[in-house]
Write an enzyme that holds these catalytic residues in place. Structure first.
Site, short mmCIF file in Angstrom:
data_model
loop_
_atom_site.label_atom_id
_atom_site.label_comp_id
_atom_site.label_asym_id
_atom_site.label_seq_id
_atom_site.Cartn_x
_atom_site.Cartn_y
_atom_site.Cartn_z
N LEU A 313 0.84 -1.20 0.00
CA LEU A 313 0.00 0.00 0.00
C LEU A 313 0.88 1.26 0.00
O LEU A 313 0.61 2.21 -0.73
CB LEU A 313 -0.92 -0.01 1.22
CG LEU A 313 -1.84 1.20 1.40
CD1 LEU A 313 -2.78 1.37 0.20
CD2 LEU A 313 -2.64 1.08 2.68
N LYS A 316 2.36 1.71 -3.43
CA LYS A 316 1.34 2.18 -4.37
C LYS A 316 1.06 3.66 -4.17
O LYS A 316 0.88 4.41 -5.14
CB LYS A 316 0.06 1.38 -4.18
CG LYS A 316 -1.11 1.81 -5.06
CD LYS A 316 -0.85 1.56 -6.52
CE LYS A 316 -2.05 1.95 -7.38
NZ LYS A 316 -1.75 1.85 -8.82
N GLU A 317 1.05 4.11 -2.91
CA GLU A 317 0.72 5.49 -2.61
C GLU A 317 1.86 6.47 -2.89
O GLU A 317 1.65 7.53 -3.47
CB GLU A 317 0.28 5.62 -1.15
CG GLU A 317 -1.08 5.03 -0.84
CD GLU A 317 -2.21 5.84 -1.47
OE1 GLU A 317 -2.03 7.04 -1.72
OE2 GLU A 317 -3.28 5.25 -1.73
N SER A 318 3.08 6.12 -2.47
CA SER A 318 4.15 7.13 -2.49
C SER A 318 5.48 6.63 -3.03
O SER A 318 6.42 7.42 -3.11
CB SER A 318 4.38 7.66 -1.08
OG SER A 318 4.91 6.62 -0.25
N TYR A 446 -7.38 -0.14 -8.33
CA TYR A 446 -6.44 0.18 -7.26
C TYR A 446 -6.28 -1.02 -6.32
O TYR A 446 -5.16 -1.39 -5.95
CB TYR A 446 -6.97 1.39 -6.49
CG TYR A 446 -6.18 1.79 -5.27
CD1 TYR A 446 -5.15 2.72 -5.36
CD2 TYR A 446 -6.49 1.28 -4.01
CE1 TYR A 446 -4.43 3.11 -4.23
CE2 TYR A 446 -5.79 1.66 -2.88
CZ TYR A 446 -4.77 2.58 -2.98
OH TYR A 446 -4.06 2.97 -1.87
#
Length: 463
Positions: A313, A316-318, A446
């Site tokens: 996660l 995926k985010e940053s 996502y």
């Protein structure tokens, strides 16, 4: 008497499985062949993803600083994009097993550099060639050979299921040289490691794999060619002509620029090969995903998650960048919006500890929100991930629609189908929908992306 029987039995074992060029091997086929699974391109597109068998090695597929990399991986990612589907990777180290997986439907394509031979052609269909690769003998420099006769009475270890053994059999038969060929369940690179450590003297490898390893192992000799360069291809099922046609067209389009560019990146850049293969943040050399692993592990413990899922996660985010800021103003490792930062007590979103722990508190809130409605943990995680991405109000709308239309409200697959419909006026204008229009398909994708990254991390990084 007993000792004589043991010696005789041992001799038979070596004759049957060591020398490799046996009557049994040439003349007996698998009596338990199963009916081939049927699924062509249309079915793959309907399913929404293509499954590919790949090797886990320093060139095919691995994790480096959280990012999925590899020659075959990048090729497959581009192919999946062309086909309009997601990519699911299946790690298969045994080549024979890869063909078994192909024909029973566990994979749709074998993405390994394979040369054709009659046995393989009887099991599946080869694509157009990706390129040409020669086979080389790998040894330490002080054990290098000048002729095949130099191998007299020595042993060459080769990967089980690869074409290497038949190549050596031809040489033994034509030159009448007496050396032993022993199959091993180990991958080429593991056998090269054994050569370097002095545990074995000789092995065979594709020239590109040998080149990549020679960049970071001093004293490795790879000059002796076993074969001239021969075509290598990928493999699909015999009953997948449309997939074959699409793959071949894609290969034709990519041969001039994309494939040579990737080949140079993974096989000709010695510095990159060295760092990818020796970094503690590479699945090839270490067991770390990022510099924040310990922090992520602590946070995952509070959530009750596998830490590699939380790492997926964060990636995926940053991409593990503490200073990342999205176009919408989300900040930090877990890309929290300003209102969420304030709500969950994050004063400095660029501080990795504050950012991650704020995200953990938000994830715990979402988990609690869905716990009663979706009691099964693995299903609930998908609801939580979607809520994290698009907001739990939109996911709750999809849950209400699923309830209204008699679908299974505890199944992410069922609820996701209604989330994708939230861009359709017929559904987002329904009186039970409270949060209005949403591009729900983006949240569904996502969730797939995060879980795909998680599957890769699980396969390549220890818990």
């Amino acid at each position: 008497m007993r000792k004589g029987v043991i010696i005789l039995f041992g001799t038979l074992i070596i004759l049957l499985f060591g020398v490799q060029c046996t009557f049994l091997e040439k003349h007996f086929q698998d009596p338990f062949a199963k009916e081939t699974y049927i699924l062509d391109l249309e079915g793959i597109k309907t399913r929404g993803f293509i499954r590919a068998a790949v090797d886990n090695n320093s060139t095919g597929f691995y994790i480096y600083r959280g990012r999925r990399m590899g020659y075959e991986y990048e090729l497959l990612r581009d192919l999946a994009k062309r086909l309009g589907v997601q990519l699911n990777l299946v790690l298969v180290s045994d080549i024979d097993k890869a063909f078994e997986y192909l024909n029973d439907g566990r994979v749709d394509i074998i993405a390994m550099n394979l040369e054709t031979n009659p046995d393989r052609e009887s099991k599946a269909t080869f694509t157009s060639p990706l390129g040409k690769i020669s086979t080389v003998l790998v040894s330490r420099e002080n054990e290098s050979i000048q002729s095949w006769e130099d191998l007299q009475s020595d042993t060459v270890y080769v990967r089980h299921g690869a074409i290497y053994k038949s190549q050596l059999c031809k040489i033994k038969d034509s030159l009448q040289v007496d050396f032993m060929v022993m199959e091993s369940p180990l991958h080429e690179e593991s056998l090269i490691d054994q050569v370097v450590e002095g545990e074995i003297k000789y092995t065979l490898a594709d020239q590109n794999i040998a080149l990549a390893n020679a960049t970071y192992y001093e004293g490795l000799d790879i000059k002796w060619k076993v074969t001239d360069a021969e075509n290598v291809s990928w493999v699909v099922r015999d009953n997948s002509p449309k997939l074959l046609e699409s793959v071949n067209q894609w290969l034709e389009d990519k041969q001039k620029q994309f494939i040579p560019m990737l080949y140079a990146k993974y096989f000709l850049n010695s510095k990159n090969s060295y760092f990818r293969s020796t970094s503690p943040f590479s699945s090839l050399a270490g067991n770390r995903i990022s510099v924040y692993d310990e922090l992520i592990q602590e946070g995952a413990g509070e959530l009750g998650w596998d830490w590699r899922l939380l790492a997926s996660l964060v990636y995926k985010e940053s991409r593990f960048d503490t200073t990342a800021t999205s176009y919408a103003g989300a900040k930090g490792l877990l890309q929290l919006m300003p209102v969420t930062l304030e709500r969950f007590g994050v004063e400095n979103p660029n501080d990795p500890t504050q950012s991650l722990m704020g995200g953990i508190r938000y994830l715990r809130y979402l988990d609690k929100f869905w716990m009663e409605r979706v009691p099964e943990t693995n299903e609930r995680i998908k609801f939580v991930l979607a809520s994290y991405n698009i907001g739990h109000g939109h996911v709750e709308d999809a849950w209400r629609l699923a309830l209204k239309y008699g679908a299974n409200t505890q199944s992410w697959k069922d609820v996701a189908s209604f989330l994708e419909l939230k861009s359709d006026p017929e559904y987002y204008r329904d009186p039970i929908v409270k949060s209005g229009f949403a591009k729900g398909h983006l949240a569904v994708n996502y969730v797939k992306d995060v879980l795909n990254i998680f599957e890769s991390y699980k396969a390549l990084v220890e818990p």
